[in-house]
Design a protein around this motif. Structure first.
Motif, PDB file in Angstrom:
ATOM      1  N   ASN B   8       0.839  -1.186   0.000  1.00 24.83           N
ATOM      2  CA  ASN B   8       0.000   0.000   0.000  1.00 24.83           C
ATOM      3  C   ASN B   8       0.884   1.250   0.000  1.00 24.83           C
ATOM      4  OD1 ASN B   8      -1.940   1.949   0.462  1.00 24.83           O
ATOM      5  ND2 ASN B   8      -2.439   1.270   2.552  1.00 24.83           N
ATOM      6  N   ALA B  40      -9.635  -4.289  -6.192  1.00 24.81           N
ATOM      7  CA  ALA B  40      -9.654  -2.969  -5.559  1.00 24.81           C
ATOM      8  C   ALA B  40      -9.863  -1.893  -6.617  1.00 24.81           C
ATOM      9  CB  ALA B  40      -8.356  -2.715  -4.803  1.00 24.81           C
ATOM     10  N   ALA B  59      -6.384  -6.910  -4.488  1.00 16.12           N
ATOM     11  CA  ALA B  59      -5.917  -6.829  -3.100  1.00 16.12           C
ATOM     12  C   ALA B  59      -5.977  -8.201  -2.455  1.00 16.12           C
ATOM     13  CB  ALA B  59      -6.798  -5.846  -2.327  1.00 16.12           C
ATOM     14  N   ASP B  61      -5.856  -9.410   1.057  1.00 12.85           N
ATOM     15  CA  ASP B  61      -5.917  -8.859   2.411  1.00 12.85           C
ATOM     16  C   ASP B  61      -4.988  -9.597   3.371  1.00 12.85           C
ATOM     17  OD1 ASP B  61      -7.856  -7.178   1.386  1.00 12.85           O
ATOM     18  OD2 ASP B  61      -9.512  -8.452   2.031  1.00 12.85           O
ATOM     19  N   LEU B  66      -0.771  -5.873  -2.902  1.00 19.22           N
ATOM     20  CA  LEU B  66      -1.622  -5.524  -4.033  1.00 19.22           C
ATOM     21  C   LEU B  66      -0.939  -6.059  -5.274  1.00 19.22           C
ATOM     22  CD1 LEU B  66      -2.068  -1.822  -2.931  1.00 19.22           C
ATOM     23  CD2 LEU B  66      -3.857  -3.565  -2.864  1.00 19.22           C
ATOM     24  N   ALA B 213      -5.323   9.745   1.396  1.00 18.46           N
ATOM     25  CA  ALA B 213      -4.938   8.826   0.324  1.00 18.46           C
ATOM     26  C   ALA B 213      -4.210   9.593  -0.785  1.00 18.46           C
ATOM     27  CB  ALA B 213      -6.175   8.119  -0.233  1.00 18.46           C
ATOM     28  N   VAL B 365      -8.646  -1.857   5.928  1.00 17.81           N
ATOM     29  CA  VAL B 365      -7.350  -1.410   5.403  1.00 17.81           C
ATOM     30  C   VAL B 365      -6.383  -1.070   6.521  1.00 17.81           C
ATOM     31  CG1 VAL B 365      -6.197   0.340   3.975  1.00 17.81           C
ATOM     32  CG2 VAL B 365      -8.414  -0.555   3.278  1.00 17.81           C
ATOM     33  N   THR B 434      -2.638   3.915  -3.479  1.00 21.69           N
ATOM     34  CA  THR B 434      -2.777   4.109  -2.035  1.00 21.69           C
ATOM     35  C   THR B 434      -4.176   3.690  -1.608  1.00 21.69           C
ATOM     36  OG1 THR B 434      -3.323   6.432  -2.406  1.00 21.69           O
ATOM     37  CG2 THR B 434      -1.077   5.960  -1.720  1.00 21.69           C
ATOM     38  N   LEU B 435      -4.219   2.904  -0.534  1.00 21.18           N
ATOM     39  CA  LEU B 435      -5.494   2.520   0.064  1.00 21.18           C
ATOM     40  C   LEU B 435      -5.619   3.232   1.407  1.00 21.18           C
ATOM     41  CD1 LEU B 435      -5.601  -1.386  -0.329  1.00 21.18           C
ATOM     42  CD2 LEU B 435      -6.388   0.337  -1.940  1.00 21.18           C
ATOM     43  N   GLU B 437      -8.643   3.511   4.862  1.00 23.10           N
ATOM     44  CA  GLU B 437      -9.934   3.062   5.365  1.00 23.10           C
ATOM     45  C   GLU B 437     -10.750   4.285   5.753  1.00 23.10           C
ATOM     46  OE1 GLU B 437     -10.892  -0.151   5.288  1.00 23.10           O
ATOM     47  OE2 GLU B 437     -12.836   0.086   6.279  1.00 23.10           O
ATOM     48  N   GLU B 442     -13.029   0.938   2.164  1.00 19.57           N
ATOM     49  CA  GLU B 442     -11.760   1.093   1.459  1.00 19.57           C
ATOM     50  C   GLU B 442     -11.808   2.177   0.377  1.00 19.57           C
ATOM     51  OE1 GLU B 442      -9.383  -2.430   0.026  1.00 19.57           O
ATOM     52  OE2 GLU B 442     -10.146  -1.670  -1.879  1.00 19.57           O
ATOM     53  N   CYS B 444      -9.511   3.801  -2.597  1.00 19.44           N
ATOM     54  CA  CYS B 444      -8.342   3.439  -3.409  1.00 19.44           C
ATOM     55  C   CYS B 444      -8.057   4.560  -4.397  1.00 19.44           C
ATOM     56  CB  CYS B 444      -8.626   2.128  -4.151  1.00 19.44           C
ATOM     57  SG  CYS B 444      -7.327   1.647  -5.294  1.00 19.44           S
TER      58      CYS B 444
END
Lengths: 254, 499
Positions: B8, B40, B59, B61, B66, B213, B365, B434-435, B437, B442, B444
């Motif tokens: 990320n 994503a 993605a 997790d 990624l 982000a 995230v 870039t992710l 939360e 999420e 992105c």
């Protein structure tokens, strides 16, 4: 049941006394109506105009003009101006009834919002509004919505947001008016019985805000319907919106 | 596996992204998703003649990676959606924006009704927002209900079409696009003086998470590390944003079932939390706080003490207000088993955020792809199993408590030092994902620079893009009168979707 009563007791009475008492405290870093001082302006500097994201500032010979209808209150100009010719005050009363009155110059601020007397006579001291978001980012919407909560309690002034335009005395519009919302806004406007008033809330609804001159949007509400009251901010503080509404119903004059 | 694994926020030379053959792209994407990956982002970023380059960000997790792949495809290609439901909305976006036809897509219609083609010229024939070939049921006593774009409350516009038999909803189709402002088009060629303001208004109730982000993308492309104190202040602001929105939603959910005490209290407490954000930067939505290189405002000791006091007060008030819900049979009778989404459906369509965690899927995230302060301070993930309105309300309440505790903890441990460090020029020919939360889930952002270090492409995936379809499925076999409640329990962004 006991728990509900206990909770009621614990939460207390929260409605603010304004406008009969003082307004609620504004945060120390609050950016209200800007003030300009052309005398401090260095000729040919243009730092403020170069950083302004929405071209809200015009700086010419001895004249500095800041259009609060375009301003996002990001304070970039204040930071960029070493001479201190632009400063954001704590003044939350910013609404105006014409676009020209939103422009800040060296002259003292004009007395704000004058609604046509005939319209006010017909509407009396109650105001039912239909809200239309036309590309708003949900910040102006949220800080309009908050006026309905117990802290602000808009209902005590006879002001209410209603579900149908046919029940409304006017519209409160947010967003730059996207092309995809233009038709819906026009239809809603025509569904409101006359006489009606239109209030544009936020930089987007006044001038398009950051979306000015996008082909996907229309530079604000007045490009589609006639606007009576402009409430600047990005988003305006709820106090700014409330003050404008109270002026509209004649509850406050200044 | 041809794909390139990145973390990320890890910038890479755009040339490193592997470009594979179209059929391989397809088979690998379908296999990755079957193996536990999640789309994503899926988008088209380049065009040569009639061919387009499409790129996928998958993605994983559990592994915190990624995987990126790209392929050149023709203007027509076999649709991914029949084999991979998560591609559904993304394929519609690519079709609408670039004219790439996914042959065999089961539900091919506009998601935004773009008034202009990709080149900025009016599209012909002009798509009229909301006029689509809606899915229809036929039969005696079947009726259709159309709602929107202008709704009863103070809310953004969208159009909802229900196919009903009596009170029961068999199918809901959600038609959006009314909020389309052309943000992604305008971001290309940046960053410039307007860019941060586009980002802060992508979804204006999520200004801080989107700005974080974006700024992380810029900092990564410029190779700048931001000061630790700025990381902490960003974290505090992100959690306050989450708390304000969650408390507001809990109050609105109470209002939708006519339980006024919690509605009134939460409406007020939400305002108190927004005012805490205003202590940070003067604006209740955090506008002007997060800037490339850190944050624009520092916190002095008085403000820290004031915030600590307010956080404790809000935690106390919220506890009393929200816990009334769980003790009220009339509320629980409406929340329980309403608008349920199964865990299987959640995984299949790739829900994110609160909606996913309410289905028992521990996806967050902040834990799975930790960034900023979340690399050093972990928040426990809040989940619930039932997938219904109750679960989405309960997850919000658990998160409110954990976020407030986190904010209090961070305020007590603010590292010293500066809060802003100027960032250098963006490296040309680089890309970054870039992710973050956000409070809905999420976020992105995918940024790619050209030879001059300007944005050649900027893709934004708001959590709403993943989740709107989840709301449509949640309504199946529900009473139409439960729609406001279900809608509020998701509380998705219209402008974040329409961009």
């Amino acid at each position: 049941m006991l728990k509900t009563l206990q909770a009621r007791w614990q939460q207390g009475y929260r409605t603010m006394r304004y406008p009969d008492g003082p307004p609620p405290d504004l945060p120390a870093r609050f950016a209200g109506r800007p003030q300009v001082d052309s005398a401090k302006c260095t000729a040919g500097c243009h730092r403020c105009t170069l950083v302004c994201p929405t071209d809200a500032i015009t700086a010419g010979e001895q004249t500095l003009r800041l259009d609060t209808g375009r301003c996002l209150f990001c304070r970039e100009c204040e930071t960029a101006c070493e001479a201190g010719a632009i400063a954001f005050s704590h003044e939350f009363r910013m609404a105006a009834s014409s676009r020209e009155q939103l422009v800040v110059t060296d002259r003292p601020a004009p007395a704000v919002v004058a609604i046509d007397g005939a319209v006010r006579r017909i509407l009396g001291r109650s105001l039912k509004l239909r809200q239309v978001s036309a590309g708003g980012c949900n910040a102006c919407e949220a800080d309009t919505n908050v006026l309905g909560t117990v802290g602000w309690d808009l209902g005590r002034f006879g002001i209410q947001f209603v579900a149908s335009p046919r029940h409304a005395d006017g519209l409160l519009i947010t967003g730059p008016v996207t092309e995809n919302m233009r038709l819906a806004l026009e239809k809603t406007y025509h569904a409101v019985p006359s006489p009606k008033i239109v209030i544009a809330v936020g930089a987007c609804a006044i001038s398009g805000g950051p979306y000015a001159d996008h082909p996907e949007a229309h530079n604000g509400a007045s490009s589609v319907v006639p606007v009576d009251v402009f409430v600047p901010g990005c988003p305006p503080h709820p106090l700014t919106i409330l003050h404008a509404l109270l002026q509209v119903i004649g509850r406050l004059s200044g | 596996m041809q794909a390139l694994s990145v973390y990320n926020g890890q910038a890479l030379a755009a040339s490193e992204i592997p470009v594979v053959a179209a059929d391989q792209f397809r088979s690998e994407l379908v296999r990755s998703v079957a193996d536990g990956g999640r789309i994503a982002a899926l988008f088209a970023d380049r065009r040569e003649g009639t061919r387009h380059r499409i790129q996928a960000v998958v993605a994983f997790d559990a592994e915190s990676v990624l995987r990126l792949t790209a392929a050149w495809i023709d203007a027509q290609y076999p649709s991914l959606t029949p084999d991979c439901s998560q591609a559904h909305w993304f394929e519609r976006e690519m079709w609408e924006r670039h004219g790439i036809v996914p042959v065999g897509h089961p539900f091919l219609k506009p998601i935004r009704f773009l008034p202009h083609a990709a080149n900025g010229k009016p599209s012909a024939p002009r798509a009229v927002c909301g006029t689509a070939d809606f899915f229809r049921m036929e039969g005696e006593e079947i009726h259709e209900v159309a709602v929107g774009p202008v709704h009863a409350g103070i809310i953004e516009p969208g159009h909802f079409r229900f196919q009903c038999h009596g009170e029961t909803v068999y199918h809901l189709e959600i038609s959006l696009g009314y909020q389309h402002r052309g943000v992604q088009r305008a971001l290309v060629g940046g960053p410039d003086r307007r860019t941060i303001h586009y980002i802060e208004t992508l979804a204006g109730d999520t200004s801080i998470a989107h700005a974080s982000a974006y700024c992380r993308a810029l900092e990564s492309l410029a190779g700048t590390r931001i000061p630790p104190r700025a990381q902490v202040i960003r974290g505090i602001a992100q959690e306050l944003e989450r708390v304000a929105n969650h408390i507001g939603d809990l109050g609105a959910l109470a209002g939708d079932v006519g339980y006024l005490p919690t509605m009134s209290y939460c409406g007020r407490i939400r305002g108190d939390v927004l005012n805490m954000t205003a202590v940070l930067c003067g604006n209740r939505f955090g506008r002007g706080l997060v800037r490339p290189g850190g944050v624009a405002f520092d916190l002095d000791q008085d403000s820290v003490d004031e915030l600590k006091r307010r956080v404790r007060a809000a935690a106390k008030d919220a506890k009393v207000a929200v816990e009334l819900l769980w003790d009220s049979p009339s509320v629980m009778g409406r929340f329980d088993r309403t608008g349920a989404v199964s865990r299987e459906t959640c995984e299949r369509i790739g829900l994110v955020g609160v909606a996913a965690r309410a289905c028992g899927v521990a996806r967050d995230v902040r834990r799975d792809f930790p960034y900023g302060i979340y690399r050093f301070a972990q928040l426990p993930i809040s989940t619930c199993d039932s997938g219904d309105v109750f679960a989405r309300a309960m997850v919000r309440w658990l998160e409110v408590q954990r976020s407030l505790a986190f904010v209090e903890e961070q305020l007590a441990a603010l590292p010293p030092g500066p809060v802003l460090r100027p960032i250098g020029a963006l490296r040309p020919g680089h890309a970054v994902v870039t992710l973050a939360e956000g409070w809905r889930g999420e976020i992105c952002h995918v940024a790619a620079t050209d030879d001059a270090g300007r944005f050649e492409h900027y893709q934004v995936i708001d959590p709403s893009l993943h989740n709107w379809f989840g709301l449509a499925l949640a309504l199946r076999n529900q009473q139409i009168s439960d729609f406001p409640l279900c809608n509020k329990s998701f509380n998705l962004s219209y402008c974040g979707h329409d961009l």
